[in-house]
Design a protein around this motif. Structure first.
Motif: not given
Ligand SMILES: *[C@@H]1O[C@H](CO)[C@@H](O)[C@H](O)[C@H]1NC(C)=O
Ligand SMILES: *[C@@H]1O[C@H](CO)[C@@H](O)[C@H](O)[C@H]1NC(C)=O
Length: 212
Positions: A188-197
């Motif tokens: 939740t709230g992680v931008p779409d551009t983020v590939q690794h989390y």
């Protein structure tokens, strides 16, 4: 005569541009000065600063800096150097966020900048948060252990506090997670551009137990 004048003006302009241009340096830079240095510009991921480059490199920078002010003649500095190198190696990949730098305050060439930074003991270590604008922003990190691992903990804490103050959008999010019910909610709230989390699980002082 006129041509000579133009040429002379051009030279002067060139000289002025050279004298006033910013000198931001990076790994590999060989600092000005006569004294021996405790670090190698090729072998170690450590930015070596001097009077000419300190301000342009550290202040108003997109990265934070962790700086050791040393004196090449100081025995403790010499013994500390290999540990500091190991620490620099361990945080090499943090470079987009924080870089490790050193300056030799025993070199009279660096007298001005070391005085501005109130350096009276060696080594002195300071963390400069991202966007620091002057010597006053350096945070002294005292009693650094000779162990790269505990050094790492101390400096990771500085970086985390830097994040909590600045919440830089392009840094990893070091925020504690709130109450999370399912795995899906972690995103939740992680931008779409983020590939690794990455979600790190740790035990905080207040009983919450995970950190983004
Ligand atoms: C250096 O010390 C002076 C006098 O104590 C103080 O006013 C100044 O803010 C200090 N500068 C830094 C960079 O710590
Ligand atoms: C856990 O974190 C949340 C949000 O930061 C906070 O409101 C809450 O009080 C924390 N839980 C405990 C047990 O302290």
């Amino acid at each position: 005569m006129a041509a000579q004048y133009v040429l002379r003006s051009a030279c002067l302009l060139l000289l002025l541009t050279f004298l006033t241009s910013a000198t931001k340096v990076d790994y590999g830079y060989v600092p000005v000065g006569d004294n021996p240095r405790l670090y190698d510009e090729v072998l170690e991921p450590i930015v070596q600063l001097d009077e000419d480059t300190f301000a342009d490199t550290v202040y108003n920078s997109d990265t934070a800096y962790f700086i050791e002010y040393y004196a090449d003649w100081c025995g403790y500095c010499r013994r500390f150097a290999p540990h500091f190198s190991k620490f620099a190696e361990a945080v090499r990949l943090w470079a987009p966020i924080m870089k490790v730098a050193v300056i030799n305050c025993a070199d009279s060439y660096n007298k001005g900048v070391c005085k501005d930074n109130n350096i009276t003991m060696y080594p002195t270590n300071k963390y400069f948060p991202r966007g620091s604008t002057g010597a006053k922003d350096g945070i002294e990190v005292e009693d650094l252990d000779n162990h790269p691992e505990t050094m790492l903990d101390d400096i990771a804490n500085q970086v985390k506090e830097d994040y909590m103050r600045g919440r830089h959008a392009d840094w990893p999010n070091f925020e504690w997670l709130g109450k999370t019910g399912t795995y899906g909610e972690l995103w939740t709230g992680v931008p779409d551009t983020v590939q690794h989390y990455a979600v790190l699980f740790d035990e905080s002082e207040n009983g919450n137990n995970s950190m983004k």
